[in-house]
Design a protein around this motif. Structure first.
Motif, PDB file in Angstrom:
ATOM      1  N   MET A 147      -7.358  -1.748  -6.277  1.00 37.52           N
ATOM      2  CA  MET A 147      -6.822  -3.058  -5.882  1.00 37.52           C
ATOM      3  C   MET A 147      -7.931  -4.078  -5.714  1.00 37.52           C
ATOM      4  SD  MET A 147      -3.607  -2.299  -3.323  1.00 37.52           S
ATOM      5  CE  MET A 147      -4.408  -1.076  -2.283  1.00 37.52           C
ATOM      6  N   SER A 189       2.518  -9.702  -3.124  1.00 34.89           N
ATOM      7  CA  SER A 189       1.551 -10.792  -3.302  1.00 34.89           C
ATOM      8  C   SER A 189       2.116 -11.886  -4.193  1.00 34.89           C
ATOM      9  CB  SER A 189       0.251 -10.246  -3.912  1.00 34.89           C
ATOM     10  OG  SER A 189      -0.444  -9.431  -2.997  1.00 34.89           O
ATOM     11  N   THR A 201       1.006  -6.487   0.613  1.00 33.81           N
ATOM     12  CA  THR A 201       0.217  -7.351  -0.267  1.00 33.81           C
ATOM     13  C   THR A 201      -1.081  -6.636  -0.628  1.00 33.81           C
ATOM     14  OG1 THR A 201      -0.967  -8.471   1.526  1.00 33.81           O
ATOM     15  CG2 THR A 201       1.170  -9.405   0.852  1.00 33.81           C
ATOM     16  N   LEU A 202      -1.734  -7.120  -1.653  1.00 30.81           N
ATOM     17  CA  LEU A 202      -2.968  -6.482  -2.103  1.00 30.81           C
ATOM     18  C   LEU A 202      -4.075  -6.518  -1.046  1.00 30.81           C
ATOM     19  CD1 LEU A 202      -3.067  -7.754  -5.798  1.00 30.81           C
ATOM     20  CD2 LEU A 202      -2.557  -5.442  -5.017  1.00 30.81           C
ATOM     21  N   ILE A 215       0.585   0.679  -7.014  1.00 34.08           N
ATOM     22  CA  ILE A 215       0.503  -0.489  -6.123  1.00 34.08           C
ATOM     23  C   ILE A 215       1.662  -1.460  -6.358  1.00 34.08           C
ATOM     24  CG2 ILE A 215      -2.007  -0.292  -6.054  1.00 34.08           C
ATOM     25  CD1 ILE A 215      -2.071  -2.746  -7.971  1.00 34.08           C
ATOM     26  N   SER A 240      -3.212  -4.314   2.006  1.00 33.49           N
ATOM     27  CA  SER A 240      -3.190  -2.891   1.653  1.00 33.49           C
ATOM     28  C   SER A 240      -4.598  -2.336   1.558  1.00 33.49           C
ATOM     29  CB  SER A 240      -2.450  -2.698   0.320  1.00 33.49           C
ATOM     30  OG  SER A 240      -1.086  -3.041   0.430  1.00 33.49           O
ATOM     31  N   ILE A 241      -5.511  -3.132   1.002  1.00 30.90           N
ATOM     32  CA  ILE A 241      -6.917  -2.709   0.949  1.00 30.90           C
ATOM     33  C   ILE A 241      -7.441  -2.484   2.364  1.00 30.90           C
ATOM     34  CG2 ILE A 241      -9.262  -3.429   0.334  1.00 30.90           C
ATOM     35  CD1 ILE A 241      -8.007  -4.960  -2.027  1.00 30.90           C
ATOM     36  N   LEU A 261      -8.962  -5.200  -9.116  1.00 32.76           N
ATOM     37  CA  LEU A 261      -7.941  -6.086  -9.671  1.00 32.76           C
ATOM     38  C   LEU A 261      -8.041  -7.485  -9.070  1.00 32.76           C
ATOM     39  CD1 LEU A 261      -5.375  -6.529 -11.377  1.00 32.76           C
ATOM     40  CD2 LEU A 261      -4.047  -5.709  -9.409  1.00 32.76           C
ATOM     41  N   MET A 262      -8.222  -7.569  -7.745  1.00 33.36           N
ATOM     42  CA  MET A 262      -8.314  -8.880  -7.093  1.00 33.36           C
ATOM     43  C   MET A 262      -9.535  -9.657  -7.567  1.00 33.36           C
ATOM     44  SD  MET A 262      -6.997  -8.488  -3.177  1.00 33.36           S
ATOM     45  CE  MET A 262      -7.121 -10.265  -3.005  1.00 33.36           C
ATOM     46  N   SER A 321       2.806  -3.749  -3.433  1.00 30.68           N
ATOM     47  CA  SER A 321       1.755  -4.696  -3.043  1.00 30.68           C
ATOM     48  C   SER A 321       1.632  -5.821  -4.061  1.00 30.68           C
ATOM     49  CB  SER A 321       0.411  -3.970  -2.914  1.00 30.68           C
ATOM     50  OG  SER A 321       0.456  -2.983  -1.921  1.00 30.68           O
ATOM     51  N   LEU A 322       1.772  -5.469  -5.334  1.00 32.74           N
ATOM     52  CA  LEU A 322       1.686  -6.458  -6.401  1.00 32.74           C
ATOM     53  C   LEU A 322       2.855  -7.443  -6.315  1.00 32.74           C
ATOM     54  CD1 LEU A 322      -0.386  -6.819  -8.687  1.00 32.74           C
ATOM     55  CD2 LEU A 322       1.185  -5.576 -10.187  1.00 32.74           C
ATOM     56  N   PHE A 362       0.450   0.350 -11.840  1.00 37.14           N
ATOM     57  CA  PHE A 362       1.100  -0.942 -11.600  1.00 37.14           C
ATOM     58  C   PHE A 362       2.613  -0.832 -11.404  1.00 37.14           C
ATOM     59  CE2 PHE A 362      -2.747  -2.136 -13.990  1.00 37.14           C
ATOM     60  CZ  PHE A 362      -3.263  -3.105 -13.153  1.00 37.14           C
TER      61      PHE A 362
END
Length: 267
Positions: free
Chosen positions: A243, A57, A220-221, A50, A224-225, A246-247, A53-54, A37
């Motif tokens: 990720m 977002s 962003t998450l 990430i 990025s995925i 997490l989402m 990205s975190l 994180f």
């Protein structure tokens, strides 16, 4: 016939649980990896974390919230409290129509209008405005129903006590605050999980620094995925799984809060 619908319901429920459990358990272990994180990605997103990205977002959701909720709330108030009945029905039909438009269409609109026409380019503000354009009808579609669910007798009673239209409207908002809060949470959850509008208006696939202004692009998450799954090799797939897990956990938390609010309202 009752048993048939029960079997269908159980089948859908089991399938949904399998999907959620598979996604969560395939990546939940990576959430405890040191630096997941707090670090920037390295080596083509096969190492590191990430963090950008975190943060991207989070910044996106904050800007979307600041744009969507005030505009959506004023629109809701106008439709449910001030607009003439026929005009109100027309506006609500328009909101429902806009709510059914595919998200990629909003992305193409944002690309042509915010990125090109207004000159914002690929940036946080372009992505935020595009998501807000999509999120406002989504919010209003739910919020109008919650405000109209307030009994008419309450409005008439407040006015009978000498209140004006604005004071009556504030009373309606207060009476429907649980429903409006539910609409806010659902709207932010919808915006948080969107990929297509951000993909074409504000996202970059790899960044070594955080955005310093709203005209900078962001990671962003969800984007990025998408980038990892579509463009990178097996070594980077672990980050996409983390990720995604997490989402899903965040979305479960969001909808759990919504269910709690609805249960409290019913009680």
């Amino acid at each position: 016939m009752k048993w048939f619908f029960r079997i269908v319901a159980y089948t859908v429920f089991v399938a949904l649980v399998i999907v959620i459990v598979t996604i969560v358990f395939s990546g939940v272990g990576y959430l405890f990896k040191p630096g997941f994180f707090t670090q920037f990605p390295r080596s083509g997103m096969s190492e590191g974390g990430i963090f950008p990205s975190l943060v991207g977002s989070l910044l996106l959701i904050i800007v979307v919230f600041l744009i969507t909720i005030p505009v959506g709330l004023f629109g809701t108030i106008f439709i449910s409290e001030f607009a003439p009945r026929r005009f109100s029905i027309l506006l609500q039909s328009l909101v429902a129509t806009m709510n059914s438009i595919p998200s990629i269409v909003y992305g193409l609109f944002g690309l042509s209008f915010f990125c090109v026409k207004l000159g914002f380019g690929t940036s946080l503000i372009s992505a935020s405005l595009t998501l807000s354009t999509m999120a406002i009808p989504f919010f209003m579609n739910s919020a109008v129903e919650f405000t109209r669910a307030v009994p008419r007798e309450l409005r008439e009673g407040v006015i009978a006590l000498g209140a004006n239209k604005i004071q009556s409207t504030l009373m309606v908002l207060r009476a429907s605050k649980s429903g409006l809060l539910t609409a806010v949470i659902l709207t932010l959850g919808r915006a948080f999980s969107e990929t297509a509008p951000i993909l074409v208006t504000g996202a970059v696939f790899y960044a070594t620094k955080l955005p310093s202004k709203i005209t900078d692009p962001v990671m962003t998450l969800p984007t990025s995925i998408y980038a990892i799954v579509m463009n990178l090799g097996e070594k980077a797939q672990w980050m996409a799984k983390g990720m995604a897990s997490l989402m899903v956990l965040i979305m479960i938390a969001i909808y759990s809060v919504v269910q709690i609010l609805r249960r409290n309202k019913d009680e």
